[in-house]
Design an enzyme around this catalytic site. Structure first.
Site, PDB file in Angstrom:
ATOM      1  N   GLY A   1      -0.651   4.680  -0.919  1.00  0.00           N
ATOM      2  CA  GLY A   1      -1.827   5.118  -0.161  1.00  0.00           C
ATOM      3  C   GLY A   1      -1.558   6.388   0.628  1.00  0.00           C
ATOM      4  O   GLY A   1      -0.479   6.988   0.537  1.00  0.00           O
ATOM      5  N   GLN A   2      -2.553   6.794   1.456  1.00  0.00           N
ATOM      6  CA  GLN A   2      -2.441   8.063   2.186  1.00  0.00           C
ATOM      7  C   GLN A   2      -1.228   8.070   3.103  1.00  0.00           C
ATOM      8  O   GLN A   2      -0.441   9.010   3.106  1.00  0.00           O
ATOM      9  CB  GLN A   2      -3.703   8.316   3.038  1.00  0.00           C
ATOM     10  CG  GLN A   2      -3.648   9.649   3.755  1.00  0.00           C
ATOM     11  CD  GLN A   2      -4.556   9.747   4.967  1.00  0.00           C
ATOM     12  OE1 GLN A   2      -5.113   8.760   5.431  1.00  0.00           O
ATOM     13  NE2 GLN A   2      -4.670  10.945   5.503  1.00  0.00           N
TER      14      GLN A   2
ATOM     15  N   TYR B   1     -14.972  -1.994   9.132  1.00  0.00           N
ATOM     16  CA  TYR B   1     -13.593  -1.521   9.301  1.00  0.00           C
ATOM     17  C   TYR B   1     -13.121  -1.787  10.727  1.00  0.00           C
ATOM     18  O   TYR B   1     -12.030  -2.299  10.943  1.00  0.00           O
ATOM     19  CB  TYR B   1     -13.544  -0.032   8.996  1.00  0.00           C
ATOM     20  CG  TYR B   1     -12.216   0.639   9.144  1.00  0.00           C
ATOM     21  CD1 TYR B   1     -11.990   1.538  10.185  1.00  0.00           C
ATOM     22  CD2 TYR B   1     -11.194   0.424   8.229  1.00  0.00           C
ATOM     23  CE1 TYR B   1     -10.776   2.192  10.316  1.00  0.00           C
ATOM     24  CE2 TYR B   1      -9.985   1.084   8.351  1.00  0.00           C
ATOM     25  CZ  TYR B   1      -9.780   1.970   9.394  1.00  0.00           C
ATOM     26  OH  TYR B   1      -8.574   2.614   9.510  1.00  0.00           O
TER      27      TYR B   1
ATOM     28  N   LYS C   1     -10.213  -4.145  12.194  1.00  0.00           N
ATOM     29  CA  LYS C   1      -9.099  -3.625  12.984  1.00  0.00           C
ATOM     30  C   LYS C   1      -8.937  -4.417  14.287  1.00  0.00           C
ATOM     31  O   LYS C   1      -7.835  -4.739  14.700  1.00  0.00           O
ATOM     32  CB  LYS C   1      -9.292  -2.139  13.261  1.00  0.00           C
ATOM     33  CG  LYS C   1      -9.059  -1.257  12.045  1.00  0.00           C
ATOM     34  CD  LYS C   1      -7.685  -1.502  11.427  1.00  0.00           C
ATOM     35  CE  LYS C   1      -7.433  -0.651  10.222  1.00  0.00           C
ATOM     36  NZ  LYS C   1      -6.166  -0.992   9.539  1.00  0.00           N
TER      37      LYS C   1
ATOM     38  N   GLY D   1       0.823  -1.211   0.000  1.00  0.00           N
ATOM     39  CA  GLY D   1       0.000   0.000   0.000  1.00  0.00           C
ATOM     40  C   GLY D   1       0.853   1.254   0.000  1.00  0.00           C
ATOM     41  O   GLY D   1       0.493   2.274   0.573  1.00  0.00           O
TER      42      GLY D   1
ATOM     43  N   ASP E   1       2.583  -1.738  -4.425  1.00  0.00           N
ATOM     44  CA  ASP E   1       1.181  -1.303  -4.402  1.00  0.00           C
ATOM     45  C   ASP E   1       0.472  -1.980  -5.568  1.00  0.00           C
ATOM     46  O   ASP E   1       1.115  -2.367  -6.544  1.00  0.00           O
ATOM     47  CB  ASP E   1       1.087   0.243  -4.535  1.00  0.00           C
ATOM     48  CG  ASP E   1      -0.294   0.767  -4.101  1.00  0.00           C
ATOM     49  OD1 ASP E   1      -0.392   1.298  -2.989  1.00  0.00           O
ATOM     50  OD2 ASP E   1      -1.260   0.611  -4.888  1.00  0.00           O
ATOM     51  N   ILE E   2      -0.830  -2.096  -5.467  1.00  0.00           N
ATOM     52  CA  ILE E   2      -1.590  -2.706  -6.564  1.00  0.00           C
ATOM     53  C   ILE E   2      -1.623  -1.754  -7.755  1.00  0.00           C
ATOM     54  O   ILE E   2      -1.772  -2.156  -8.899  1.00  0.00           O
ATOM     55  CB  ILE E   2      -3.017  -3.048  -6.091  1.00  0.00           C
ATOM     56  CG1 ILE E   2      -3.709  -3.985  -7.096  1.00  0.00           C
ATOM     57  CG2 ILE E   2      -3.850  -1.782  -5.858  1.00  0.00           C
ATOM     58  CD1 ILE E   2      -4.986  -4.605  -6.582  1.00  0.00           C
ATOM     59  N   ARG E   3      -1.473  -0.454  -7.461  1.00  0.00           N
ATOM     60  CA  ARG E   3      -1.475   0.536  -8.556  1.00  0.00           C
ATOM     61  C   ARG E   3      -0.038   0.754  -9.016  1.00  0.00           C
ATOM     62  O   ARG E   3       0.908   0.505  -8.289  1.00  0.00           O
ATOM     63  CB  ARG E   3      -2.057   1.875  -8.051  1.00  0.00           C
ATOM     64  CG  ARG E   3      -3.546   1.813  -7.766  1.00  0.00           C
ATOM     65  CD  ARG E   3      -3.997   3.007  -6.948  1.00  0.00           C
ATOM     66  NE  ARG E   3      -3.496   2.922  -5.574  1.00  0.00           N
ATOM     67  CZ  ARG E   3      -3.789   3.838  -4.630  1.00  0.00           C
ATOM     68  NH1 ARG E   3      -4.522   4.887  -4.949  1.00  0.00           N
ATOM     69  NH2 ARG E   3      -3.342   3.707  -3.408  1.00  0.00           N
TER      70      ARG E   3
ATOM     71  N   ASP F   1      -0.577  -7.124  -5.490  1.00  0.00           N
ATOM     72  CA  ASP F   1      -1.918  -7.211  -4.913  1.00  0.00           C
ATOM     73  C   ASP F   1      -1.766  -8.074  -3.663  1.00  0.00           C
ATOM     74  O   ASP F   1      -1.386  -9.241  -3.767  1.00  0.00           O
ATOM     75  CB  ASP F   1      -2.876  -7.870  -5.921  1.00  0.00           C
ATOM     76  CG  ASP F   1      -4.270  -8.092  -5.329  1.00  0.00           C
ATOM     77  OD1 ASP F   1      -5.181  -8.411  -6.108  1.00  0.00           O
ATOM     78  OD2 ASP F   1      -4.421  -7.948  -4.097  1.00  0.00           O
TER      79      ASP F   1
HETATM   80  C1  VAH Z   1     -10.815   6.541   8.448  1.00  0.00           C
HETATM   81  N1  VAH Z   1      -8.779   7.885   8.356  1.00  0.00           N
HETATM   82  O1  VAH Z   1     -11.416   7.577   8.534  1.00  0.00           O
HETATM   83  C2  VAH Z   1      -9.299   6.566   8.689  1.00  0.00           C
HETATM   84  C3  VAH Z   1      -8.992   6.292  10.121  1.00  0.00           C
HETATM   85  C4  VAH Z   1      -9.521   6.959  12.457  1.00  0.00           C
HETATM   86  C5  VAH Z   1      -9.803   7.204  11.053  1.00  0.00           C
HETATM   87  O2  VAH Z   1      -9.162   4.966  10.463  1.00  0.00           O
HETATM   88  O3  VAH Z   1     -11.352   5.486   8.188  1.00  0.00           O
END
Ligand code: VAH
Length: 313
Positions: free
Chosen positions: A9-10, A139, A143, A6, A32-34, A50
């Site tokens: 990514g950000q 998400y 986590k 990744g 990265d996949i891209r 990937d």
């Molecule tokens: C999101 N920036 O918004 C991420 C992060 C705590 C936020 O996990 O999903």
């Protein structure tokens, strides 16, 4: 050699540059996949990967002699909520592949968790390091499962796994994709481009936030910390500030007096934000490996606006 997934990514795109500054360009493999020609890609070793392809991940790790895996490839909260099955498969399948690769190649391992690992039944103010974690988003489920899986790989296979529960991260380099806290990044771009911003998160919604330079420092400092000092591993609460939309708007107004903020709340992302803490306690990270954030809302805003004026022109 450090292998990052990744890397475009950000977090990945800035982390790759920082790690190359510290450890040497050739010692940091970006994947990265891209394949878009970004700094991460053209600035040093790069491979298309990937993270769902476990064999390719292991082959690339062996080819480059990886001794550290920094696994950043994942879907963020809002995207995951819109595609829960895909999110489970990518977030958990990718993590399992990365942990297995780390076990096979005897790598040190880092992957981020999030304040999203907490839910509505978690104490919302000064959320402790050790507390109830029953998130109500896919998400968050990813986590919490990811934290438990990374700790399992440490206790069962002695993989040196370490993680951070990041707050919303703010940076002027790579915009986030599909997060709930992204409003706190977009607002700076919009303030400069249009002098106004319509927030999809409502007034009074407090979330932890951190400027990207502090996040990068935290990853490096945790990974370099003396393992014998770590009572926790996956994952440490870290934060720099907690604010609501009206507060970041007020801070921007100090620099752009005519700035106008209004609200058009997105119920999906508002629900996600409401299920997260107002502010978390990061004392365990401070005690066990000296975590410290340098940027406040005021100093981050000054720096963000300065850098974006140059970037956007
Ligand atoms: C999101 N920036 O918004 C991420 C992060 C705590 C936020 O996990 O999903």
């Amino acid at each position: 050699k450090i292998m990052i997934t990744g890397a475009l990514g950000q977090i990945g795109s800035e982390l790759t540059g920082r790690l190359r500054e510290i450890y040497g360009v050739d010692n940091v493999l970006a994947t990265d996949i891209r394949t878009n020609e970004s700094e991460a890609a053209k600035g040093g070793p790069f491979e298309v990967l990937d993270v769902m392809d476990s064999k390719k991940m292991a082959d690339i790790g062996k080819k480059h002699g990886a001794d550290t895996i920094v696994h950043m490839a994942a879907l963020l909260s809002a995207t995951a909520e819109a595609n829960p099955v895909f999110a489970w498969n990518l977030n958990m399948g990718g993590l399992m592949n990365a942990l297995e690769t780390a076990r096979e190649l005897k790598c040190q391992f880092f992957t981020p968790s999030s304040i999203g690992a907490f839910g509505p039944s978690t104490p919302k103010d000064a959320t402790p390091q050790d507390t109830i974690q029953r998130p109500t988003t896919m998400y968050g489920v990813n986590k919490v499962a990811g934290e438990l899986l990374a700790d399992y790989y440490h206790q069962r296979f002695e993989v040196d796994t370490r993680g951070l529960r990041f707050p919303g991260l703010i940076s002027y380099v790579a915009p986030p994709g599909g997060g709930t806290t992204d409003y706190a990044v977009e607002i700076y771009y919009e303030a400069i481009k249009n002098g106004r911003y319509t927030s999809y998160i409502g007034e009074g919604t407090y979330m932890d936030m951190m400027y990207m330079p502090d996040a990068l420092n935290a990853i490096v400092n945790l990974m370099e910390a003396d393992a014998s000092q770590l009572k926790h591993r996956n994952a440490f609460n870290v934060t720099a500030m907690s604010f609501a939309p009206e507060e970041i708007a007020a801070e921007i107004k100090k620099h752009i007096p005519g700035f106008e903020m209004n609200y058009d709340v997105d119920p999906i992302r508002q629900n996600i934000a409401d299920s997260w803490p107002n502010s978390i306690d990061s004392s365990a990270a401070a005690e066990e490996w000296g975590f410290k954030a340098n940027y406040s809302l005021a100093s981050m805003t000054t720096d963000m606006l300065e850098k974006l004026k140059v970037k956007i022109g």
